[in-house]
Write a protein that holds these residues in place. Structure first.
Motif, PDB file in Angstrom:
ATOM      1  N   MET A  55       0.826  -1.210   0.000  1.00  0.00           N
ATOM      2  CA  MET A  55       0.000   0.000   0.000  1.00  0.00           C
ATOM      3  C   MET A  55       0.860   1.260   0.000  1.00  0.00           C
ATOM      4  O   MET A  55       0.467   2.288  -0.566  1.00  0.00           O
ATOM      5  CB  MET A  55      -0.957  -0.029   1.203  1.00  0.00           C
ATOM      6  N   THR A  56       2.032   1.196   0.617  1.00  0.00           N
ATOM      7  CA  THR A  56       2.942   2.339   0.558  1.00  0.00           C
ATOM      8  C   THR A  56       3.412   2.585  -0.867  1.00  0.00           C
ATOM      9  O   THR A  56       3.482   3.732  -1.337  1.00  0.00           O
ATOM     10  CB  THR A  56       4.158   2.093   1.474  1.00  0.00           C
ATOM     11  N   GLY A  57       3.738   1.509  -1.585  1.00  0.00           N
ATOM     12  CA  GLY A  57       4.112   1.652  -2.985  1.00  0.00           C
ATOM     13  C   GLY A  57       2.968   2.172  -3.837  1.00  0.00           C
ATOM     14  O   GLY A  57       3.176   3.007  -4.732  1.00  0.00           O
ATOM     15  N   LEU A  58       1.757   1.713  -3.564  1.00  0.00           N
ATOM     16  CA  LEU A  58       0.590   2.205  -4.291  1.00  0.00           C
ATOM     17  C   LEU A  58       0.359   3.690  -4.020  1.00  0.00           C
ATOM     18  O   LEU A  58      -0.054   4.443  -4.915  1.00  0.00           O
ATOM     19  CB  LEU A  58      -0.651   1.403  -3.890  1.00  0.00           C
ATOM     20  N   ARG A  59       0.651   4.110  -2.811  1.00  0.00           N
ATOM     21  CA  ARG A  59       0.520   5.538  -2.487  1.00  0.00           C
ATOM     22  C   ARG A  59       1.525   6.362  -3.304  1.00  0.00           C
ATOM     23  O   ARG A  59       1.204   7.470  -3.760  1.00  0.00           O
ATOM     24  CB  ARG A  59       0.741   5.746  -0.998  1.00  0.00           C
ATOM     25  N   CYS A  60       2.735   5.825  -3.503  1.00  0.00           N
ATOM     26  CA  CYS A  60       3.724   6.521  -4.333  1.00  0.00           C
ATOM     27  C   CYS A  60       3.229   6.644  -5.772  1.00  0.00           C
ATOM     28  O   CYS A  60       3.398   7.692  -6.411  1.00  0.00           O
ATOM     29  CB  CYS A  60       5.054   5.764  -4.304  1.00  0.00           C
ATOM     30  N   ALA A  61       2.622   5.582  -6.290  1.00  0.00           N
ATOM     31  CA  ALA A  61       2.106   5.623  -7.654  1.00  0.00           C
ATOM     32  C   ALA A  61       0.933   6.596  -7.776  1.00  0.00           C
ATOM     33  O   ALA A  61       0.800   7.296  -8.783  1.00  0.00           O
ATOM     34  CB  ALA A  61       1.680   4.221  -8.092  1.00  0.00           C
ATOM     35  N   LEU A  62       0.077   6.638  -6.760  1.00  0.00           N
ATOM     36  CA  LEU A  62      -1.035   7.595  -6.763  1.00  0.00           C
ATOM     37  C   LEU A  62      -0.511   9.031  -6.780  1.00  0.00           C
ATOM     38  O   LEU A  62      -1.035   9.891  -7.494  1.00  0.00           O
ATOM     39  CB  LEU A  62      -1.923   7.367  -5.540  1.00  0.00           C
ATOM     40  N   ALA A  63       0.541   9.284  -5.992  1.00  0.00           N
ATOM     41  CA  ALA A  63       1.128  10.623  -5.964  1.00  0.00           C
ATOM     42  C   ALA A  63       1.752  10.959  -7.316  1.00  0.00           C
ATOM     43  O   ALA A  63       1.634  12.090  -7.812  1.00  0.00           O
ATOM     44  CB  ALA A  63       2.172  10.710  -4.859  1.00  0.00           C
ATOM     45  N   ALA A  64       2.419   9.974  -7.933  1.00  0.00           N
ATOM     46  CA  ALA A  64       3.016  10.209  -9.244  1.00  0.00           C
ATOM     47  C   ALA A  64       1.954  10.483 -10.301  1.00  0.00           C
ATOM     48  O   ALA A  64       2.201  11.196 -11.273  1.00  0.00           O
ATOM     49  CB  ALA A  64       3.858   9.001  -9.656  1.00  0.00           C
ATOM     50  N   ARG A  65       0.767   9.957 -10.104  1.00  0.00           N
ATOM     51  CA  ARG A  65      -0.333  10.149 -11.041  1.00  0.00           C
ATOM     52  C   ARG A  65      -1.094  11.448 -10.768  1.00  0.00           C
ATOM     53  O   ARG A  65      -1.918  11.867 -11.580  1.00  0.00           O
ATOM     54  CB  ARG A  65      -1.290   8.956 -10.932  1.00  0.00           C
ATOM     55  N   GLY A  66      -0.800  12.094  -9.636  1.00  0.00           N
ATOM     56  CA  GLY A  66      -1.445  13.361  -9.317  1.00  0.00           C
ATOM     57  C   GLY A  66      -2.595  13.258  -8.348  1.00  0.00           C
ATOM     58  O   GLY A  66      -3.319  14.235  -8.133  1.00  0.00           O
ATOM     59  N   HIS A  67      -2.773  12.086  -7.728  1.00  0.00           N
ATOM     60  CA  HIS A  67      -3.833  11.906  -6.743  1.00  0.00           C
ATOM     61  C   HIS A  67      -3.271  12.190  -5.349  1.00  0.00           C
ATOM     62  O   HIS A  67      -2.220  11.653  -4.972  1.00  0.00           O
ATOM     63  CB  HIS A  67      -4.400  10.487  -6.792  1.00  0.00           C
ATOM     64  N   SER A  68      -3.963  13.021  -4.596  1.00  0.00           N
ATOM     65  CA  SER A  68      -3.519  13.339  -3.239  1.00  0.00           C
ATOM     66  C   SER A  68      -4.175  12.385  -2.256  1.00  0.00           C
ATOM     67  O   SER A  68      -5.394  12.219  -2.238  1.00  0.00           O
ATOM     68  CB  SER A  68      -3.882  14.789  -2.882  1.00  0.00           C
ATOM     69  N   THR A  69      -3.371  11.726  -1.453  1.00  0.00           N
ATOM     70  CA  THR A  69      -3.866  10.809  -0.428  1.00  0.00           C
ATOM     71  C   THR A  69      -3.149  11.108   0.880  1.00  0.00           C
ATOM     72  O   THR A  69      -1.991  11.548   0.882  1.00  0.00           O
ATOM     73  CB  THR A  69      -3.612   9.339  -0.810  1.00  0.00           C
ATOM     74  N   ASP A  70      -3.832  10.883   1.958  1.00  0.00           N
ATOM     75  CA  ASP A  70      -3.231  11.106   3.270  1.00  0.00           C
ATOM     76  C   ASP A  70      -3.686  10.020   4.248  1.00  0.00           C
ATOM     77  O   ASP A  70      -4.336  10.300   5.253  1.00  0.00           O
ATOM     78  CB  ASP A  70      -3.607  12.493   3.792  1.00  0.00           C
TER      79      ASP A  70
END
Length: 288
Positions: A55-70
């Protein structure tokens, strides 16, 4: 072009983010793995840590795609426990089926032991069963990639966790990436290096608890470890990036379906209102 190939450019953006956080992730994972020594709790710790890293890696991919998650640390751990328990249940089912094979019965109960050792056909069958178990593990991880993405992305909207949300989406494409990951890892002998590092960690912890010197000689090739680590980080980033694209596809389909349902509901409401007005005009009699 398949989505898992479209994810290649995104993987480069994800790679440097994931590589930057990898040392911190490794420290967190090692600290969490200390709980493996706690009775009962230790049964779910490795799977939970594995899900947390994914899930940490998926969060990195989401950030690279422009999705903000916290997502908070607690949310990630709770989600990791849920996915771990789900994986344990699925693994129990598939391994139970494997035990029911002749080779599984022979190893579980000692039946036909001599025949298994002497018959190359049974040895080949055993290798096939092991290969199927490895393939199942890849398929299962791929099937959970999109639900894990939903868990990370939805945490910013305080959404509830549904481990079956989008399950199986993009499973084939993500499994192909996992196969490429494994082939590259075998080339760099990364599995041996990682196994050595993990074994060294646990032996060090055991020695510290027992107040003894580590009773194990080890050697690691720095070049092989570096090459394997870089390969794992990039191939994992490719997996995370593809999972995010499949998640976006699933989200778009869900949004389109919700809009279509809302449109049908609106049309139905308008039809009912028109019918009611028509009936009211009929009861009022002809206009004067």
């Amino acid at each position: 072009m398949p989505l898992f190939l479209q994810a290649l450019p995104l993987s480069l953006k994800t790679f440097w983010r994931y590589l930057a956080i990898l040392p911190i992730l490794g420290v967190i994972a090692c600290l969490l793995l200390l709980a493996s020594f706690i009775p009962l709790v230790g049964l779910v710790v490795p799977g939970t840590v594995y899900a947390y890293c994914l899930m940490t890696g998926l969060r990195c991919a989401l950030a690279a795609r422009g999705h903000s998650t916290d997502p908070g640390f607690g949310h990630m751990l709770r989600a990791g426990v849920v996915f771990c328990l789900l994986t344990i249940a699925a693994t129990f089912v598939i391994e139970s089926a494997a035990v029911l094979t002749p080779l599984g019965l022979s190893h579980a109960f000692g039946w036909l032991q001599g025949l298994v050792d002497d018959d190359p056909r049974l040895l080949a069958f055993g290798g096939g069963v092991f290969g199927l178990l490895v393939l199942f593990s890849m398929l299962w991880t791929a099937a959970l990639a999109v639900p894990m993405t939903y868990a990370v992305a939805g945490s910013s909207q305080r959404a509830g966790l549904n481990p079956f949300d989008g399950i199986g989406t993009g499973m084939i494409g993500l499994t192909l990436i996992s196969i490429v990951w494994m082939i590259g890892g075998s080339f760099f002998s990364v599995f041996g290096e990682v196994a050595t590092m993990v074994a060294l960690l646990f032996e060090t912890i055991r020695a510290v608890i027992a107040a003894e010197d580590p009773a194990w000689d080890w050697s690691i090739s720095p070049l092989s470890l570096l090459g394997g680590t870089l390969w794992m980080a990039w191939a994992s980033s490719w997996f995370f990036s593809a999972a995010v694209l499949y998640w976006e596809q699933s989200l778009a389909r869900r949004t389109a379906k919700a809009k279509a349902t809302a449109a049908e509901t609106r049309v139905s409401s308008e039809d009912l209102r028109a019918l009611r007005h028509a009936r009211m005009r009929g009861t009022d009699g002809p206009p004067s």
